[in-house]
Design a protein around this motif. Structure first.
Motif, PDB file in Angstrom:
ATOM      1  N   LYS A   1     -10.352 -23.543 -18.241  1.00 23.17           N
ATOM      2  CA  LYS A   1      -8.976 -23.860 -17.861  1.00 23.17           C
ATOM      3  C   LYS A   1      -8.833 -23.954 -16.349  1.00 23.17           C
ATOM      4  O   LYS A   1      -8.136 -24.830 -15.821  1.00 23.17           O
ATOM      5  N   SER A   2      -9.498 -23.061 -15.657  1.00 23.82           N
ATOM      6  CA  SER A   2      -9.433 -23.077 -14.197  1.00 23.82           C
ATOM      7  C   SER A   2     -10.056 -24.353 -13.654  1.00 23.82           C
ATOM      8  O   SER A   2      -9.531 -24.985 -12.726  1.00 23.82           O
ATOM      9  N   GLY A   3     -11.193 -24.752 -14.220  1.00 24.38           N
ATOM     10  CA  GLY A   3     -11.861 -25.964 -13.760  1.00 24.38           C
ATOM     11  C   GLY A   3     -11.056 -27.216 -14.071  1.00 24.38           C
ATOM     12  O   GLY A   3     -11.053 -28.183 -13.298  1.00 24.38           O
ATOM     13  N   MET A   4     -10.349 -27.201 -15.196  1.00 29.55           N
ATOM     14  CA  MET A   4      -9.589 -28.378 -15.595  1.00 29.55           C
ATOM     15  C   MET A   4      -8.444 -28.676 -14.635  1.00 29.55           C
ATOM     16  O   MET A   4      -7.999 -29.816 -14.513  1.00 29.55           O
TER      17      MET A   4
ATOM     18  N   TRP B 209     -17.417 -28.223 -11.189  1.00 26.06           N
ATOM     19  CA  TRP B 209     -18.764 -28.781 -11.203  1.00 26.06           C
ATOM     20  C   TRP B 209     -19.373 -28.722 -12.604  1.00 26.06           C
ATOM     21  O   TRP B 209     -20.028 -29.665 -13.058  1.00 26.06           O
ATOM     22  N   ILE B 210     -19.187 -27.611 -13.284  1.00 20.82           N
ATOM     23  CA  ILE B 210     -19.746 -27.452 -14.632  1.00 20.82           C
ATOM     24  C   ILE B 210     -19.140 -28.467 -15.599  1.00 20.82           C
ATOM     25  O   ILE B 210     -19.822 -29.040 -16.450  1.00 20.82           O
TER      26      ILE B 210
ATOM     27  N   PRO C 154     -12.134 -42.480  -9.779  1.00 22.49           N
ATOM     28  CA  PRO C 154     -11.963 -41.130  -9.199  1.00 22.49           C
ATOM     29  C   PRO C 154     -12.968 -40.121  -9.752  1.00 22.49           C
ATOM     30  O   PRO C 154     -13.381 -39.193  -9.030  1.00 22.49           O
ATOM     31  N   LEU C 155     -13.378 -40.289 -11.011  1.00 21.43           N
ATOM     32  CA  LEU C 155     -14.360 -39.367 -11.566  1.00 21.43           C
ATOM     33  C   LEU C 155     -15.697 -39.450 -10.836  1.00 21.43           C
ATOM     34  O   LEU C 155     -16.326 -38.424 -10.529  1.00 21.43           O
ATOM     35  N   LEU C 156     -16.150 -40.651 -10.564  1.00 21.61           N
ATOM     36  CA  LEU C 156     -17.433 -40.825  -9.891  1.00 21.61           C
ATOM     37  C   LEU C 156     -17.370 -40.393  -8.432  1.00 21.61           C
ATOM     38  O   LEU C 156     -18.402 -40.031  -7.835  1.00 21.61           O
ATOM     39  N   LEU C 157     -16.193 -40.422  -7.853  1.00 24.04           N
ATOM     40  CA  LEU C 157     -16.041 -39.974  -6.466  1.00 24.04           C
ATOM     41  C   LEU C 157     -15.883 -38.470  -6.353  1.00 24.04           C
ATOM     42  O   LEU C 157     -16.070 -37.895  -5.270  1.00 24.04           O
ATOM     43  N   PHE C 158     -15.561 -37.828  -7.465  1.00 25.96           N
ATOM     44  CA  PHE C 158     -15.241 -36.397  -7.448  1.00 25.96           C
ATOM     45  C   PHE C 158     -16.324 -35.531  -6.803  1.00 25.96           C
ATOM     46  O   PHE C 158     -16.005 -34.639  -5.992  1.00 25.96           O
ATOM     47  N   PRO C 159     -17.627 -35.718  -7.116  1.00 25.78           N
ATOM     48  CA  PRO C 159     -18.646 -34.829  -6.523  1.00 25.78           C
ATOM     49  C   PRO C 159     -18.663 -34.845  -5.005  1.00 25.78           C
ATOM     50  O   PRO C 159     -19.042 -33.838  -4.378  1.00 25.78           O
ATOM     51  N   PHE C 160     -18.265 -35.932  -4.399  1.00 23.15           N
ATOM     52  CA  PHE C 160     -18.279 -36.019  -2.942  1.00 23.15           C
ATOM     53  C   PHE C 160     -17.096 -35.281  -2.296  1.00 23.15           C
ATOM     54  O   PHE C 160     -17.072 -35.094  -1.085  1.00 23.15           O
ATOM     55  N   PHE C 161     -16.131 -34.908  -3.119  1.00 28.85           N
ATOM     56  CA  PHE C 161     -14.918 -34.270  -2.576  1.00 28.85           C
ATOM     57  C   PHE C 161     -14.713 -32.852  -3.098  1.00 28.85           C
ATOM     58  O   PHE C 161     -13.742 -32.197  -2.734  1.00 28.85           O
ATOM     59  N   ASN C 162     -15.618 -32.392  -3.968  1.00 30.38           N
ATOM     60  CA  ASN C 162     -15.406 -31.091  -4.615  1.00 30.38           C
ATOM     61  C   ASN C 162     -15.825 -29.939  -3.698  1.00 30.38           C
ATOM     62  O   ASN C 162     -16.799 -29.232  -3.930  1.00 30.38           O
TER      63      ASN C 162
END
Length: 655
Positions: free
Chosen positions: A6-9, A180-181, A69-77
């Motif tokens: 839930k926290s990750g979501m 990340w998970i 936005p999903l594919l860009l997410f790792p660069f901004f996390n």
């Protein structure tokens, strides 16, 4: 574990909100279409199929929007950039949501006009804002206002929601490890949703073609998907018709050039394999002038003797003065398709008309090019703006020496959204023919009418309206017929009549719709050849628009090389081909001896028997053999072969 998930979501809140709201909105719109077209939907499929397949299509398009936005997410996390990703994602997904709403709001009016969801026609017409806005304002004013208000309210609501969500984001600490998970699982689910199947190929619009009603099939997908797929397909224009078979280019050429009506033809050019010499059936000391009058949207629907309403009394009278085609069929449902078939003799395809494609803007056969080489002066007269649908560029590059359009009409009687009235057009045509009557140079003229076009604006004058209000399609047809009758009253009393050959033919019918894969009756159009020494005759065999150019050349006394595979219907020594073909969306139809064969995507086909009296199609019990199907597939694939290889042209050495 659940708490961590839930926290990750919460890091993916923009995507969650977008996916949820988009699927709900698209489902609500689909429910609205069910109310609008419930008879056709319930006749074609079940509610379960309708909504579940619709949801499946919606997931595909929503997945595409969220993938960026999903594919860009790792660069901004991380702590420093996460809020920037959150903000950019909100803006991007809000824009996508606006697109979804805008296209769905525009869909009902498009469905009413074209019997399908917005497709390639939608963004092609955006190139002509003046004509489109005028048409919408005059013909769909209420819906246009509703659409603007709906999109405006959506934009306002989204702005408020974005500000609220982003403010909450700033107050919340992101959980980067949990996010990340979850990321790979979310990406996998999104990709699977986009593919929508574990089969070798991902789903496409053909995957949702589960009924025999093309319009209902289009309702199963959503309009943003339909438009996006049409735009994607533009890069496949050259090979658009390869979907219909596995024949090689040489096999296609071999089959189509072996048609019985070409049995005595020779094909001297390897580079241009369909080019052959056509000997005129009529010998003349001087070839006739030729005039083609292309009537906008004047289908058999409006011609009483062809089973339509009594909206064309003048055409009914004129048919007794020439060759009247009782079973003539258009190749498509747009003006450029009619131009392509009548003027160039080119068969239809899934791609855009060759009037618009880049490789056909020069060195592409037209009847104007053939006649120009024979010493004719060639011209195009149009009451509107000739740049529309790229007509001016196509014509000027392929044999037309002079183009006359709206700017060349002085003090016209009437000017509407699509240009001057048909009466103005025909007066200009008459004046041009009078001016050239003593010239030793023969002339070819293409005159294209426009009054019978949405929003159906025309001068009332002495025309008796069929109904109220004035601006309806039936009244516009009555006016178009009136203008045509006035012109021929002048023409028959003029000196140029005796040395001029006229063809009056529709580009297509208006509002081609129906619950069949191909609504055959809506492709039925009137055609009439008259003038000069033409004796009355009824042409009862099935004919296509591509048969008209070779027939005109032959009657006019012009012998020349042509690449068109249409039949010269003036020849009496060869049996009529008795066939017509047409393109309706992704479906290719072959009509022969009351038997309609429809080729669909992925090399499938269906066969129907046609009852001309009731204008209905029923599944055929008489199935074609493989050789007959290969012949049809070859003709369906031919346009792509000729266009892709730039084969549709008569080289100068064969002039």
């Amino acid at each position: 574990m659940i708490k961590a998930i839930k926290s990750g979501m919460t890091s993916y809140l923009p995507i969650i909100l977008f996916v949820t709201s988009s699927l709900v909105v698209l489902s609500l719109f689909r429910l609205g279409y069910l109310f609008l077209f419930h008879d056709r939907v319930l006749h074609a499929t079940t509610l379960t199929t309708y909504f579940l397949l619709g949801l499946r299509a919606d997931i595909i398009q929503v997945g595409y929007f969220t993938l960026i936005p999903l594919l860009l997410f790792p660069f901004f996390n991380n702590s420093r950039l996460h809020r920037r990703w959150f903000q950019l994602s909100l803006i991007w997904l809000a824009f996508c949501f606006i697109v979804i709403v805008f296209l769905e709001v525009a869909t009902p009016a498009f469905l009413m006009q074209y019997d399908t969801r917005p497709n390639r026609l939608f963004f092609e017409y955006l190139l002509y804002p003046k004509e489109v806005l005028s048409t919408l304002w005059e013909g769909f004013r209420g819906w246009l206002i509703f659409g603007v208000i709906s999109v405006g309210l959506t934009l306002y609501g989204l702005t408020k929601a974005i500000n609220k969500v982003y403010h909450q984001c700033k107050q919340r600490k992101p959980h980067h490890v949990s996010a990340w998970i979850l990321w790979p699982f979310i990406v996998i689910v999104t990709v699977l949703g986009i593919r929508s199947t574990l089969a070798h190929r991902p789903a496409n619009p053909a995957f949702f073609a589960v009924t025999s009603d093309a319009m209902v099939n289009s309702l199963l997908i959503n309009s943003s998907y339909s438009v996006a797929y049409a735009a994607y397909n533009l890069k496949h224009e050259a090979k658009a018709n390869s979907v219909y078979g596995d024949l090689s280019d040489s096999e296609v050429i071999q089959i189509v050039t072996a048609e019985p009506h070409l049995s005595d033809a020779t094909f001297p050019s390897k580079q241009y394999p369909t080019v052959h010499y056509q000997q005129a059936s009529v010998t003349r000391d001087k070839p006739l002038n030729i005039v083609i009058i292309l009537e906008e949207s004047l289908g058999a629907t409006f011609v009483e003797s062809l089973g339509g309403i009594a909206a064309t009394p003048n055409l009914e009278k004129l048919k007794n003065n020439g060759w009247w085609f009782e079973q003539l069929y258009a190749t498509g449902i747009r003006s450029v398709r009619g131009i392509e078939a009548v003027v160039a003799g080119f068969p239809p395809s899934r791609a855009r008309s060759t009037v618009k494609l880049s490789n056909s803007q020069r060195y592409f056969f037209t009847i104007a090019d053939a006649l120009k080489r024979q010493g004719y002066h060639t011209e195009f007269i149009y009451g509107g703006e000739s740049h529309f649908d790229n007509m001016a560029a196509f014509f000027s590059g392929n044999g037309f020496e002079q183009i006359i359009d709206q700017d060349d009409f002085e003090n016209p009687l009437f000017v509407g959204s699509w240009g001057v009235s048909d009466q103005d057009l025909f007066q200009k045509l008459h004046n041009r023919l009078v001016a050239n009557k003593d010239s030793q140079q023969p002339t070819f003229t293409l005159a294209f009418s426009s009054s019978n076009h949405e929003p159906f604006e025309f001068p009332v004058g002495d025309v008796t309206l069929l109904e109220q209000p004035q601006n309806t399609v039936n009244n516009a047809v009555k006016y178009a017929d009136h203008a045509l009758g006035e012109f021929f009253n002048q023409a028959m009393a003029s000196e140029y009549w005796q040395n001029t050959l006229f063809l009056v033919v529709a580009d297509h019918d208006t509002r081609v719709y129906g619950d069949e894969l191909i609504p055959l009756s809506k492709f039925h159009i009137p055609g009439l050849i008259l003038g000069a020494d033409i004796s009355p005759r009824k042409v009862t065999s099935i004919a296509s628009q591509i048969d008209l150019a070779p027939t005109l050349l032959s009657i006019a006394g012009v012998s020349t090389f042509v690449p068109t595979l249409g039949q010269d219907l003036s020849r009496t020594d060869i049996a009529p081909a008795n066939r017509a073909f047409m393109q309706f969306g992704d479906n290719f139809g072959w009509f022969e001896d009351d038997h309609l064969t429809v080729l669909t995507l992925d090399k499938g086909h269906q066969e129907f028997s046609y009852d001309a009296t009731s204008k209905t199609l029923t599944p055929s019990m008489n199935r074609l053999n493989e050789k007959a199907l290969q012949r049809i597939r070859a003709h369906a694939m031919l346009p792509s072969v000729l266009y892709e290889n730039r084969m549709y042209y008569v080289p100068p050495e064969l002039h």
